[in-house]
Design a protein around this motif. Structure first.
Motif, PDB file in Angstrom:
ATOM      1  N   TYR A 767     -44.382   3.899  -1.245  1.00 41.35           N
ATOM      2  CA  TYR A 767     -44.368   4.440  -2.610  1.00 41.35           C
ATOM      3  C   TYR A 767     -43.133   5.321  -2.826  1.00 41.35           C
ATOM      4  N   VAL A 768     -42.818   6.139  -1.826  1.00 45.05           N
ATOM      5  CA  VAL A 768     -41.656   7.031  -1.947  1.00 45.05           C
ATOM      6  C   VAL A 768     -40.381   6.203  -2.086  1.00 45.05           C
ATOM      7  N   ALA A 769     -40.245   5.152  -1.267  1.00 40.39           N
ATOM      8  CA  ALA A 769     -39.048   4.308  -1.327  1.00 40.39           C
ATOM      9  C   ALA A 769     -38.911   3.658  -2.695  1.00 40.39           C
ATOM     10  N   VAL A 818     -44.654   2.582  10.677  1.00 38.82           N
ATOM     11  CA  VAL A 818     -44.530   3.997  10.320  1.00 38.82           C
ATOM     12  C   VAL A 818     -43.083   4.453  10.496  1.00 38.82           C
ATOM     13  N   LEU A 819     -42.497   4.102  11.642  1.00 38.31           N
ATOM     14  CA  LEU A 819     -41.109   4.498  11.903  1.00 38.31           C
ATOM     15  C   LEU A 819     -40.150   3.833  10.925  1.00 38.31           C
ATOM     16  N   LEU A 820     -40.411   2.571  10.617  1.00 37.09           N
ATOM     17  CA  LEU A 820     -39.558   1.882   9.647  1.00 37.09           C
ATOM     18  C   LEU A 820     -39.620   2.579   8.292  1.00 37.09           C
ATOM     19  N   GLY A 821     -40.809   2.990   7.886  1.00 35.41           N
ATOM     20  CA  GLY A 821     -40.955   3.686   6.608  1.00 35.41           C
ATOM     21  C   GLY A 821     -40.130   4.958   6.562  1.00 35.41           C
ATOM     22  N   LEU A 822     -40.176   5.754   7.643  1.00 39.29           N
ATOM     23  CA  LEU A 822     -39.386   6.982   7.688  1.00 39.29           C
ATOM     24  C   LEU A 822     -37.889   6.670   7.647  1.00 39.29           C
ATOM     25  N   VAL A 824     -36.379   4.193   6.315  1.00 36.38           N
ATOM     26  CA  VAL A 824     -35.958   3.702   4.997  1.00 36.38           C
ATOM     27  C   VAL A 824     -35.816   4.850   4.004  1.00 36.38           C
ATOM     28  N   ILE A 825     -36.761   5.800   4.030  1.00 32.61           N
ATOM     29  CA  ILE A 825     -36.703   6.872   3.018  1.00 32.61           C
ATOM     30  C   ILE A 825     -35.783   8.019   3.430  1.00 32.61           C
ATOM     31  N   ASN A 826     -35.560   8.188   4.772  1.00 29.20           N
ATOM     32  CA  ASN A 826     -34.691   9.284   5.208  1.00 29.20           C
ATOM     33  C   ASN A 826     -34.173   8.974   6.616  1.00 29.20           C
ATOM     34  N   LYS A 863     -32.232  -3.131   7.184  1.00 20.41           N
ATOM     35  CA  LYS A 863     -31.750  -2.682   5.883  1.00 20.41           C
ATOM     36  C   LYS A 863     -32.703  -1.632   5.313  1.00 20.41           C
ATOM     37  N   LYS A 864     -32.289  -1.006   4.234  1.00 23.51           N
ATOM     38  CA  LYS A 864     -33.148  -0.006   3.585  1.00 23.51           C
ATOM     39  C   LYS A 864     -34.151  -0.716   2.684  1.00 23.51           C
ATOM     40  N   SER A 865     -35.070  -1.389   3.333  1.00 22.19           N
ATOM     41  CA  SER A 865     -36.068  -2.166   2.594  1.00 22.19           C
ATOM     42  C   SER A 865     -37.316  -2.283   3.454  1.00 22.19           C
ATOM     43  N   LEU A 866     -38.470  -2.430   2.803  1.00 18.53           N
ATOM     44  CA  LEU A 866     -39.745  -2.586   3.512  1.00 18.53           C
ATOM     45  C   LEU A 866     -40.323  -3.976   3.307  1.00 18.53           C
TER      46      LEU A 866
END
Length: 889
Positions: A767-769, A818-822, A824-826, A863-866
């Motif tokens: 959601y943050v991304a 979880v690590l991928l999410g972090l 991507v957002i930061n 990449k910066k994508s989920l």
């Protein structure tokens, strides 16, 4: 101090042994001299035996201590300690102990020798990774380097001597040691000759004990376990080819006869050898011809002896487990010997019927024989090629009307027979067990017998308010109502619906009544004509019960049971449309009948089931507002409930009920929650806030697994589908509370918590991304929200990295997303926390360097994508890191 020869009290010696063992456990890996302690002590014994009792006591304490993992130490280090101790010091101890037992040296210490021997063989090998004992997990797992100790010449023979000559605790220890040696994994032997020699030696011990020893009860129980474990481990076929198995069967038969002279041993599963004989009847019937000759005679012996001593005491709830276990063994005999055992039981029942005709009713004995026949009937395996003999069914069908009003025990046994009949005739998947409801069994057809069983069950359900007959009747009724074949038969009976359309029950237990109506609904769900009539009765009952609190409680219980039976969209839709108007009219007056706490609890249980959209069973047309109305009505009732009856003493239980209901509504996907925001309706926000208010009032909430599971499921649902509500509408304290629970989950050892928390964290990042891409006022608000709880979020990700790097869990895969999410957002925070976590590891610098090098490749190609492709790339990189970490073990 331990080896000081000055006199001292025994308790001081015990304290010294315990203390030294504890020090060894803590320092076994870290201090190299520690693991030489055992060698030093063994060398001292070779020079003088004066300190032997003290050293043996220390060995006992050491083996026990090493088994206890050290808290706050990485699991791989604990496993390494276990493995190192086993392969070095424990092997030395075992060699010394087996030498002493085999040579019968120092017999004054034989008890402690045997105890250390048993502790060694019970050592938890399966917790050791990369071990050569991973095969044959059902048997005794020992490493190959222990083989000379375990199959040592003279060991079995010495244990036999101790068992024959010993008594009390010594006898029991010898029986336990024999039990362990009978389960030594087969793969440890080099060839068939070596294995056959061991089998011969072991079987000879069994024969000598059965012939010459009368064992105490505990020792006898252990000895019989040893026999069965030995047969199961080395297989009847291999044993019969290695020794004279006929001699073993003859000795076993004589041993059984000898045991049955000892009081009421025939009814004790642990002592009467029936478990061994039933095992032979099932596993060994084709391996040894003598077994086929023995089994019918042994079975008849067991039937006669148990019938002679059976009493009402054996039918009590305290003996229920033993009762069922004994019947199970009787049933196993019939799998391959059905014609023989059937004939034996039939003759016994005919004899009892003859006694009845002479007014000499032995009801307990007769009921026991019916139980045995029921066990045989229900266990019969059609695949063995035996045809069912219907004559016993025919006889019982004729007897049931005359027996139904007799003693409690007869009623119980009749229910058991009806259950067996249902199992083999109405629930069987084997061919030719039945054709249709007109198939004949004697003078009656299956349909008539089924109707007779239904009448019997309904009579019991209206006659009894509690007790075993009621529960067994309800269990069998549920079985009839859920089975494909049984419901097919019942549906063809024109009288069935009039018999059980909407029956009046005498029992008041909430669980049983709910179960009964679940069964009724499952039955009529297969009949398009009967189900609408069933709902008509239900609606009429709702309309008549609007002013009676007790009746309303019963309605909620029955509705709960009905809802549990609805598993499809059609069945749920039919039910919902049938009761919606009258149910909602009833609920509008909740303030009147809510004063009764039990009634409200029944309502909450109904809501939980009513709102559960399992199998996507709840769906409404796009033009219907049912979903929103349901949420509005029920959230209003929940608000009233939490505001008016919040008792601090049972706040945890009430919170669990409310959370389950709210969670089911949120996850159901049948409510358009966006409507609340469009029309500025705060019902949804208030409901979620109410949930976190309740959570905050709970006492010791982290110790209640059921509440915690619901909380994590709720948090996951909120982040997944309601991110906007979490970030823009909920009070900041709710957001902080959710992060606190996520941090606890990551640090916990519960896989359920971790999986739900990982999903919640990923959905939060997702959601943050999504919001960060917009670069508007909303994205700034989300960023500020995260920064306000930045410390807690950092702690969560530090804990995630710590668990991964220390291999503290076997579910590391769940942290990948979880690590991928972090990242991507930061990405900057990702790298900072990762490097900080590596520096904290208690590893040598070269090990940390290797981890650091592999961890640096986590974001290669990412990449910066989920999206799915990016997840796969990151997962491959993550798996490379896992392989490096696994090599550290």
């Amino acid at each position: 101090m331990l080896m000081n020869e000055d006199p001292r009290p025994n308790f001081l010696t015990a304290i010294l042994c315990k203390t030294l063992a504890r020090v060894c456990r803590l320092a076994w890996i870290d201090i190299s001299n520690t693991n030489t302690t055992v060698s030093i002590l063994l060398q001292s014994i070779s020079h003088s035996y004066t300190q032997l009792p003290t050293i043996l006591k220390f060995f006992e304490e050491l083996i026990t201590e090493i088994h206890e993992p050290i808290k706050n130490r990485a699991k791989y280090i604990n496993r390494k300690t276990l493995l190192k101790f086993r392969d070095e010091s424990l092997t030395e101890i075992l060699k010394f102990i087996t030498d002493c037992i085999s040579s019968l040296q120092h017999m004054e210490h034989i008890k402690i020798f045997l105890n250390i021997f048993i502790l060694s063989l019970n050592y938890d090998f399966l917790s050791c990774n990369n071990d050569d004992t991973s095969e044959d997990p059902s048997n005794l797992q020992i490493p190959l380097l222990w083989k000379p100790c375990v199959i040592k010449q003279g060991l079995l023979e010495s244990i036999e001597k101790v068992l024959l000559q010993g008594s009390g605790e010594l006898e029991l220890l010898a029986a336990r040691a024999l039990n362990q040696l009978g389960a030594v994994r087969r793969s440890i032997f080099d060839d068939a000759t070596e294995k056959s020699a061991y089998i011969y030696r072991y079987l000879n011990v069994l024969l000598q004990v059965m012939k010459f020893k009368i064992l105490d009860e505990d020792s006898l129980c252990e000895f019989l376990k040893a026999i069965k474990r030995f047969l199961n481990n080395f297989l009847v076929k291999d044993i019969a080819s290695a020794v004279d198995f006929d001699l073993f069967l003859d000795s076993m038969g004589q041993f059984t006869l000898k045991l049955f002279t000892q009081g009421d041993i025939a009814l004790d599963n642990d002592l009467n050898t029936i478990s061994v004989w039933s095992y032979l009847a099932y596993e060994g019937y084709a391996q040894c011809p003598k077994i086929s000759d023995c089994i019918p005679r042994i079975f008849q012996f067991f039937v006669e002896k148990t019938s002679e001593i059976i009493s009402s005491d054996f039918f009590t709830s305290e003996n229920e487990h033993d009762f069922k276990e004994l019947l199970h063994h009787f049933g196993v005999f019939s799998i391959y010997f059905y014609p023989q055992v059937y004939e034996i039981v039939e003759k016994s029942i005919v004899e009892e019927i003859r006694h009845m005709s002479n007014n000499n009713i032995r009801d307990i004995r007769f009921s026991w024989l019916i139980f045995i026949s029921s066990s045989i009937l229900s266990t019969t395996n059609k695949k063995t090629g035996h045809d069912l003999d219907d004559s016993i069914v025919e006889s019982m069908v004729k007897l049931i009307p005359t027996l139904a009003n007799m003693s409690y025990y007869i009623e119980l046994s009749i229910l058991s027979f009806c259950d067996a009949f249902t199992t083999i005739y109405l629930s069987s998947t084997y061919d030719n067990c039945w054709n249709d409801s007109t198939s004949l069994i004697g003078d009656a057809n299956i349909g008539q017998i089924s109707y007779m069983i239904l009448e019997l069950l309904l009579k019991n359900l209206t006659k009894y308010k509690c007790g075993k007959i009621l529960e067994d009747s309800l269990t069998l009724f549920s079985k009839l109502c859920i089975g494909y074949y049984s419901t097919k038969v019942i549906a063809t009976l024109p009288e069935a619906f009039s018999l059980i359309n909407y029956p009046q029950c005498s029992f008041t237990d909430n669980r049983l009544r709910s179960k009964f109506f679940t069964a009724l609904t499952q039955l009529w769900a297969n009949d398009d004509t009967s189900l609408p009539m069933f709902y008509e009765y239900l609606v009429g009952k709702i309309q008549r019960s609007k002013t009676q609190t007790e009746d309303i409680k019963v309605i909620f219980i029955e509705l709960h049971g009905i809802c549990k039976a609805l598993n499809t969209e059609k069945s749920y839709g039919d039910f919902f449309r049938a009761i919606y108007d009258d149910l909602w009219e009833l609920l509008q007056d909740y303030s009147i009948w809510s004063v009764d706490g039990e009634t409200f609890n029944c309502l909450l249980s109904f809501f939980k089931e009513f709102l559960d959209s399992r199998n996507a069973r709840i769906k409404f047309d796009v033009g219907e507002a049912y979903g929103v109305m349901i949420f509005k009505y029920i959230s209003q009732i929940l608000m009233f409930y939490t505001n008016s009856s919040l008792d601090e003493n049972n706040i945890n239980e009430k919170t669990k009920k409310v959370l389950r209901i709210v969670n089911n509504m949120i996850k159901g996907r049948y409510i358009s929650f966006g409507i609340f925001e469009v029309y500025n309706d705060d019902a949804f926000i208030n409901t979620i806030s109410m949930c976190f208010h309740l959570i905050g009032k709970c006492k010791e909430i982290y110790t209640y697994n059921k509440i915690m599971n619901v909380i994590y499921s709720l948090i996951e649902s909120l982040y997944k589908d309601h991110g906007r509500v979490v970030f823009f509408y909920l009070h900041p304290s709710c957001f902080a509370t959710m992060l606190g629970f996520l941090l606890y989950a990551v640090r916990s050892e519960s896989m359920n918590y971790v999986v739900d928390a990982s999903s919640a964290l990923f959905y939060m990042c997702e959601y943050v991304a999504k919001m960060m891409k917009k670069k508007n006022r909303d994205s700034e608000s989300v960023k500020n929200k995260l920064e306000s709880e930045g410390q807690k979020i950092d702690e969560i990700y530090e804990s995630v990295f710590e668990v991964i790097f220390t291999q503290e869990a076997n579910y590391l895969w769940t942290f990948s997303k979880v690590l991928l999410g972090l990242a991507v957002i930061n990405e900057e925070k990702f790298e900072r926390i990762k490097n900080f976590s590596i520096e904290k590891l208690p590893y040598p610098e070269d090990t940390k360097s290797s981890i650091r090098s592999t961890a640096s490749t986590l974001l290669e190609g990412v990449k910066k994508s989920l999206d799915t492709q990016n997840k796969d790339i990151f997962l491959k990189n993550f798996n490379k890191l896992k392989q490096i970490l696994s090599s550290l073990n």
